[in-house]
Design an enzyme around this catalytic site. Structure first.
Site, PDB file in Angstrom:
ATOM      1  N   ALA A  47       0.800  -1.232   0.000  1.00 51.03           N
ATOM      2  CA  ALA A  47       0.000   0.000   0.000  1.00 51.03           C
ATOM      3  C   ALA A  47       0.839   1.292   0.000  1.00 51.03           C
ATOM      4  CB  ALA A  47      -0.980  -0.035   1.173  1.00 51.03           C
ATOM      5  N   ARG A  88      -5.165   0.368  -8.815  1.00 46.75           N
ATOM      6  CA  ARG A  88      -5.564  -0.734  -7.927  1.00 46.75           C
ATOM      7  C   ARG A  88      -6.578  -0.167  -6.931  1.00 46.75           C
ATOM      8  NH1 ARG A  88      -0.999  -4.466  -5.395  1.00 46.75           N
ATOM      9  NH2 ARG A  88      -2.722  -5.933  -5.220  1.00 46.75           N
ATOM     10  N   GLN A 195       4.441 -13.317  -1.965  1.00 45.06           N
ATOM     11  CA  GLN A 195       5.181 -12.166  -1.426  1.00 45.06           C
ATOM     12  C   GLN A 195       5.948 -12.546  -0.155  1.00 45.06           C
ATOM     13  OE1 GLN A 195       2.028 -12.122  -2.506  1.00 45.06           O
ATOM     14  NE2 GLN A 195       1.373 -10.117  -3.217  1.00 45.06           N
ATOM     15  N   ASP A 236      -3.927  -2.529   4.078  1.00 49.08           N
ATOM     16  CA  ASP A 236      -4.165  -1.783   2.840  1.00 49.08           C
ATOM     17  C   ASP A 236      -5.197  -0.677   3.011  1.00 49.08           C
ATOM     18  OD1 ASP A 236      -3.008  -4.493   1.833  1.00 49.08           O
ATOM     19  OD2 ASP A 236      -2.784  -3.023   0.228  1.00 49.08           O
ATOM     20  N   ASN A 246      -6.355  -6.382   4.358  1.00 43.84           N
ATOM     21  CA  ASN A 246      -4.952  -6.739   4.110  1.00 43.84           C
ATOM     22  C   ASN A 246      -4.934  -7.983   3.228  1.00 43.84           C
ATOM     23  OD1 ASN A 246      -2.102  -6.192   4.597  1.00 43.84           O
ATOM     24  ND2 ASN A 246      -2.091  -8.119   5.729  1.00 43.84           N
TER      25      ASN A 246
END
Ligand code: MRU
Length: 348
Positions: A47, A88, A195, A236, A246
């Site tokens: 973010a 996004r 990730q 986020d 998130n």
């Protein structure tokens, strides 16, 4: 610490996170569209990092507006801002950064176009530098929640790569390590884009912090075995009641943590809060390409034609969150009151 993004020679250089840790490659962005694509395709992600990229992308894009007329410039810039906002949908930081840049244009309506372009570049640099400072503050504030020796579970990547630098959740872990605390981090691999194993493990190994990767579905097993002292993730978007978006999988971790009496902490800057949103149900959740789930590294895993669902984020209801660590202070439940105190009475 690997830099996430930099401005050099009228271009923006982004470390292409899709290729890490195998390759450290700079993606060169020369236009606004290059940056929008880099965000959408997750060459840069996380973010706060996409907030920084959005600001820099708009500063870069503003240079391609060929006019000396302020009103024409403003109109074209607002179109660019709109395009950037759509890159996004979930992270509040993206919209926050775009609005900061629009604010520069609005406030400079008596200046020349060249002056406005210069101010936009400067503002994007400030957003980057400020983000790193903020993360260090989050790290310092979070220290008091971390025991001298702790095994910490984290999900996705909320590290230097997900921000301007240093990280939020990983920033707290970094600060604890720097303070001499004995940290062992259990890293969820974070399907489907990995990730955790690719980026978080990479950052921890670089910092000489002990890291152990697990598959996402093993988290409950290790909690029940009392092998995890606390969970810490980034965010986020945080609604005015503390509900938090998130990376997909965060919600189930929070429920498991509560069941196993383990604290579940969220670390995030104020730019991640959306005080206009009453609760997490109103947070838009990005749906990504199903092929991210059904294939790996270009190879199809499932049978041809199989369907998949791929929400990139989920919502953790506030009742599962033990505390939210910000650069200002540590917020404790009930969040409605503490978030109102931070953002004023306009909070929904
Ligand atoms: O889809 P991603 O990789 O952008 O998702 C990132 C996360 O969910 C992070 O935990 C969040 O953005 C916080 S980053 C400091």
């Amino acid at each position: 610490m690997i830099p996430t993004i930099k401005w050099d020679n009228n271009c923006i250089y982004i470390i292409d996170q899709r290729k890490l840790p195998e390759k450290k490659e700079w993606l060169v962005c020369r236009t606004l569209q290059d940056v929008v694509t880099a965000i959408r395709e997750m060459a840069i992600r996380g973010a706060p990092a996409i907030g920084v990229a959005a600001a820099m992308g708009l500063a870069l894009g503003s240079r391609t507006i060929k006019t000396n007329n302020c009103e024409t410039f403003r109109k074209r810039f607002l179109e660019m801002a709109w395009q950037m906002k759509l890159a996004r949908p979930t992270a509040a930081n993206l919209r926050w950064a775009v609005e900061k840049m629009v604010g520069v244009v609005e406030i400079m309506n008596h200046n020349t176009v060249e002056e406005i372009k210069g101010a936009l570049k400067k503002e994007s640099q400030i957003i980057l530098e400020r983000d790193i400072e903020i993360n260090r503050k989050i790290g310092q504030n979070g220290l008091q929640l971390i025991p001298d020796k702790a095994t910490i579970l984290t999900h996705c990547n909320a590290g230097a790569l997900a921000t301007g630098g240093y990280g939020t959740a990983l920033g707290v872990i970094r600060a604890a390590h720097e303070a001499g605390k004995d940290m062992h981090v259990i890293v969820d691999e974070t399907r489907p884009l990995l990730q955790g194993v690719r980026l978080t493990a990479f950052e921890l190994i670089e910092e000489n912090i002990k890291a152990t990767v697990i598959v996402d579905s093993a988290a409950g097993y290790f909690m029940r075995k009392k092998m995890i002292d606390l969970v810490i993730t980034g965010a986020d978007r945080i609604a005015s009641n503390g509900d938090t978006a998130n990376k997909i999988g965060s919600y189930q971790l929070a429920v498991l943590a509560k069941e196993n009496k383990i604290p579940f902490y969220v670390a995030a800057p104020l730019s991640t809060f959306d005080p206009d949103l009453k609760n997490g149900d109103l947070i838009p959740i990005e749906e990504r390409d199903p092929r991210e789930v059904t294939s790996f590294d270009g190879h199809m895993l499932g049978p041809e034609g199989v369907d998949a669902l791929n929400p990139a984020f989920d919502i953790t209801p506030a009742k599962y969150i033990s505390a939210i660590i910000t650069e200002r202070e540590i917020l404790k439940p009930p969040y409605k009151g503490s978030i109102r105190d931070l953002f004023g009475t306009d909070v929904k």
